[in-house]
Write a protein that holds these residues in place. Structure first.
Motif, PDB file in Angstrom:
ATOM      1  N   GLY A   7       0.827  -1.199   0.000  1.00  0.00           N
ATOM      2  CA  GLY A   7       0.000   0.000   0.000  1.00  0.00           C
ATOM      3  C   GLY A   7       0.862   1.251   0.000  1.00  0.00           C
ATOM      4  O   GLY A   7       1.975   1.253   0.538  1.00  0.00           O
ATOM      5  N   VAL A   8       0.378   2.308  -0.622  1.00  0.00           N
ATOM      6  CA  VAL A   8       1.050   3.605  -0.600  1.00  0.00           C
ATOM      7  C   VAL A   8       0.093   4.611   0.024  1.00  0.00           C
ATOM      8  O   VAL A   8      -0.981   4.885  -0.532  1.00  0.00           O
ATOM      9  CB  VAL A   8       1.466   4.064  -2.011  1.00  0.00           C
ATOM     10  CG1 VAL A   8       2.053   5.478  -1.953  1.00  0.00           C
ATOM     11  CG2 VAL A   8       2.464   3.102  -2.622  1.00  0.00           C
ATOM     12  N   LEU A   9       0.471   5.123   1.198  1.00  0.00           N
ATOM     13  CA  LEU A   9      -0.360   6.087   1.922  1.00  0.00           C
ATOM     14  C   LEU A   9       0.000   7.507   1.491  1.00  0.00           C
ATOM     15  O   LEU A   9       1.087   8.003   1.787  1.00  0.00           O
ATOM     16  CB  LEU A   9      -0.170   5.916   3.430  1.00  0.00           C
ATOM     17  CG  LEU A   9      -0.884   6.939   4.324  1.00  0.00           C
ATOM     18  CD1 LEU A   9      -2.398   6.950   4.072  1.00  0.00           C
ATOM     19  CD2 LEU A   9      -0.582   6.663   5.792  1.00  0.00           C
ATOM     20  N   PHE A  10      -0.924   8.125   0.754  1.00  0.00           N
ATOM     21  CA  PHE A  10      -0.795   9.531   0.360  1.00  0.00           C
ATOM     22  C   PHE A  10      -2.031  10.232   0.910  1.00  0.00           C
ATOM     23  O   PHE A  10      -3.091  10.233   0.291  1.00  0.00           O
ATOM     24  CB  PHE A  10      -0.712   9.643  -1.167  1.00  0.00           C
ATOM     25  CG  PHE A  10      -0.567  11.056  -1.679  1.00  0.00           C
ATOM     26  CD1 PHE A  10       0.664  11.700  -1.623  1.00  0.00           C
ATOM     27  CD2 PHE A  10      -1.654  11.738  -2.207  1.00  0.00           C
ATOM     28  CE1 PHE A  10       0.802  13.001  -2.093  1.00  0.00           C
ATOM     29  CE2 PHE A  10      -1.525  13.032  -2.679  1.00  0.00           C
ATOM     30  CZ  PHE A  10      -0.296  13.673  -2.621  1.00  0.00           C
ATOM     31  N   VAL A  58       3.684  -0.958   3.773  1.00  0.00           N
ATOM     32  CA  VAL A  58       3.052   0.326   3.465  1.00  0.00           C
ATOM     33  C   VAL A  58       4.134   1.390   3.350  1.00  0.00           C
ATOM     34  O   VAL A  58       4.951   1.566   4.259  1.00  0.00           O
ATOM     35  CB  VAL A  58       2.023   0.733   4.541  1.00  0.00           C
ATOM     36  CG1 VAL A  58       1.593   2.186   4.358  1.00  0.00           C
ATOM     37  CG2 VAL A  58       0.816  -0.186   4.491  1.00  0.00           C
ATOM     38  N   ILE A  59       4.141   2.068   2.220  1.00  0.00           N
ATOM     39  CA  ILE A  59       5.006   3.235   2.040  1.00  0.00           C
ATOM     40  C   ILE A  59       4.224   4.456   2.515  1.00  0.00           C
ATOM     41  O   ILE A  59       3.184   4.803   1.938  1.00  0.00           O
ATOM     42  CB  ILE A  59       5.425   3.403   0.573  1.00  0.00           C
ATOM     43  CG1 ILE A  59       6.245   2.200   0.107  1.00  0.00           C
ATOM     44  CG2 ILE A  59       6.227   4.702   0.390  1.00  0.00           C
ATOM     45  CD1 ILE A  59       6.555   2.203  -1.382  1.00  0.00           C
ATOM     46  N   ALA A  60       4.695   5.086   3.588  1.00  0.00           N
ATOM     47  CA  ALA A  60       4.050   6.286   4.111  1.00  0.00           C
ATOM     48  C   ALA A  60       4.591   7.486   3.335  1.00  0.00           C
ATOM     49  O   ALA A  60       5.529   8.165   3.753  1.00  0.00           O
ATOM     50  CB  ALA A  60       4.321   6.425   5.603  1.00  0.00           C
ATOM     51  N   ALA A  61       4.000   7.729   2.159  1.00  0.00           N
ATOM     52  CA  ALA A  61       4.509   8.777   1.271  1.00  0.00           C
ATOM     53  C   ALA A  61       4.229  10.165   1.830  1.00  0.00           C
ATOM     54  O   ALA A  61       5.113  11.018   1.889  1.00  0.00           O
ATOM     55  CB  ALA A  61       3.880   8.616  -0.114  1.00  0.00           C
TER      56      ALA A  61
END
Length: 580
Positions: A7-10, A58-61
């Protein structure tokens, strides 16, 4: 092997807050890096979505720096999730016994044994952490130095923390911002750039150009060839791309999972080169000389046409020989050109009528004229031009990787357009007209350029003007040498349209899983001919074995692609040239 759910959190609220104040949220560009690699992921626009699905990584962008966000991210990691951040999640520091240190502007990351292609990798912004009260145990990787490779150390380049059953891997460097600003310039082009201190690149010429905004350093980022030609030697944005994707693949492997991805080029093509021309002068004899030379070397090239162009029989010959007819937008005021959407449209209408074209795939601006940030890409979008080639050097002293990349990439908009991705593929060039007396670099740059491109799977794009091919035997010989040396290095020559068509076709592939036979499943669309997937082997860093290759610093095995319907489909009408 099970595929990792990524997941990528934007965070949409955090992005809206930035845009409200005219600030960029380049953090969303991490999605473009994953799309470019063909790695499957899901967007998250609210931290609450972490509770709804079991994401492995998860990438916390971009996140809100709130107590609630900290609580949700912490719980996610404690329960076994792996978090990644590129210079962010500063609100988590205190829970780990750390605090934000003074922010760092431009500098260099030294990765040592953790990245072998460069001793120092340039960055443009970092937010390091320092130990504070009762710091948690962590592993540190690399160091960052301020301003120059041997500058004052500002701490670790990456921290890796255990949090319950999970982890946080935090890069001190704002990697995504660095990649964007290396590729597209530090700021919009509003005035002349600073000239090279050694006089080799007088950018202060009163003409706004792409290279008036670059983020490279004249002293630390250039080398010289054996003949004394200075050139930008390091595709730093491509290095960061490899570091980010390689770390992600290894993190998944360490959890006993895998993240398959799509090969950069089709099977049978290892390296791609490109030659383009700009029709300055517009005499038929210039075109004929170029047609003869390209037939001699056996290469199809991209012909960027400047008004008023050639006679109709020349256009027919260009098409007949398999070359690409492209646009050469002229906004040079001294030649009565003008910057703006209306003038772009007028000149484009001229080209389509004069050359009898129903579509035009590529553009390159005359004299690399450029203003603002993304206006040119919007001009291209409006006319169905899918690829641009404008971003390259206008002077002898800044040839090479001056925008930190040789990869085809999708540019991102400024905050006034909500940092959207443009529907344009940028294919920058390395140099113009080699061996043109003292005006441009000599042929000594060919080998380092080819080696640099080969190291990151990019495109070795060389520009040669027809007028100089016609007038200068030295330029003709330089082009012959480019083709000869490129082929010796295993490069295949494609036109800009071929590169654009392939990259767009592969980016449409959406990996959905692995089947029982080891094939990589993709959503129902047709699979372009030659497309392959790579699957990292367990633990990702083992010694290479027969049938494996190293990609992003990780050992991978090649797997066929299979549609979810169960059969391997091929899109046979996509032309893929594999011969050398």
């Amino acid at each position: 092997m099970k595929m990792a759910r990524l997941g990528v959190l934007f965070d949409r609220k955090a992005a809206e807050r930035r845009w409200h104040y005219g600030l960029n949220a380049f953090d969303r560009y991490v999605g473009e890096l994953l799309n470019d690699a063909g790695i499957p992921f899901e967007w998250l626009e609210d931290v609450e979505q972490l509770k709804q699905r079991p994401y492995d990584i998860v990438i916390a962008a971009l996140t809100e720096e709130s107590e609630h966000t900290v609580s949700v991210l912490w719980d996610y990691a404690e329960q076994g999730g792996s978090l990644i951040s590129y210079g962010g999640v500063n609100a988590l520091a205190s829970k780990l016994g750390y605090a934000s240190a003074s922010p760092v502007g431009a500098g260099y990351a030294m990765w040592g044994e953790h990245y072998s292609k460069a001793e120092a990798v340039r960055f443009l912004r970092a937010q390091p952490w320092r130990e504070d009260k009762e710091p948690a145990a962590c592993s540190e990787f690399g160091t960052i130095a301020v301003s120059q490779p041997n500058g004052v150390s500002a701490g670790a380049a990456r921290h890796s923390f255990r949090i319950g059953a999970g982890s946080l891997d935090r890069f001190a460097v704002d990697v995504i911002d660095t990649i964007v600003r290396l590729q597209q310039g530090g700021m919009p082009v509003l005035e002349d750039g600073a000239p090279a201190p050694d006089g080799s690149a007088p950018l202060n010429d009163g003409i706004l150009k792409a290279d008036d905004q670059t983020a490279m350093d004249w002293e630390w980022d250039r080398k010289t060839t054996e003949t004394g030609v200075p050139y930008f030697a390091y595709p730093y944005a491509d290095y960061w791309r490899e570091i980010v994707i390689g770390h992600l693949l290894r993190l998944a492997a360490g959890k006993g999972l895998t993240l398959p991805f799509i090969g950069c080029w089709p099977e049978g093509v290892d390296r791609v080169a490109m030659i383009s021309h700009d029709s300055d002068g517009n005499k038929d004899e210039y075109a004929q000389a170029t047609l003869e030379l390209m037939k001699e070397v056996g290469v199809q090239s991209s012909w960027c046409m400047l008004e008023p162009g050639y006679s109709k029989p020349v256009y027919e010959q260009i098409k007949s020989d398999g070359h690409e007819l492209a646009f050469h937008y002229n906004a040079l005021e001294s030649q009565k050109g003008r910057w703006g959407a209306e003038e772009f449209a007028r000149q484009f209408a001229w080209l389509t009528e004069a050359a009898e074209l129903t579509e035009v795939a590529s553009n390159k601006n005359h004299y690399t004229r450029f203003e603002g940030w993304g206006e040119l890409f919007a001009f291209c979008e409006a006319h169905g031009i899918q690829s641009d080639q404008t971003r390259g050097p206008s002077k002898k002293g800044n040839v090479g990787f001056l925008f930190g990349t040789c990869h085809p990439y999708v540019p991102i908009a400024w905050s006034n357009d909500r940092n959207r991705s443009y529907d344009v593929l940028e294919i920058g060039f390395l140099t113009q007209d080699l061996d043109l007396s003292d005006h441009w670099a000599d042929s000594s740059v060919i080998a380092p350029f080819l080696n640099g491109v080969a190291g990151v799977n990019g495109v070795a794009h060389f520009l040669f003007h027809q007028i100089h091919i016609y007038k200068q035997e030295s330029v003709r010989n330089a082009l012959r040498r480019v083709v000869s040396e490129a082929r010796k290095h295993g490069f295949v020559f494609w036109t800009g349209k071929q590169i654009n068509d392939w990259q767009r076709a592969r980016r449409k592939l959406n990996i959905t899983g692995l089947d029982d036979q080891g094939a990589v499943q993709v959503a129902g669309q047709s699979i372009p001919a030659g497309a392959v997937a790579w699957v990292p082997v367990p633990h990702g860093t083992a010694e290479k074995e027969e049938g494996t290759e190293l990609h992003f610093g990780v050992v991978c095995v090649k797997r066929p692609l299979r549609s979810e319907a169960g059969s391997i489909e091929r899109e046979d009408d996509l032309h893929v040239q594999t011969g050398h």
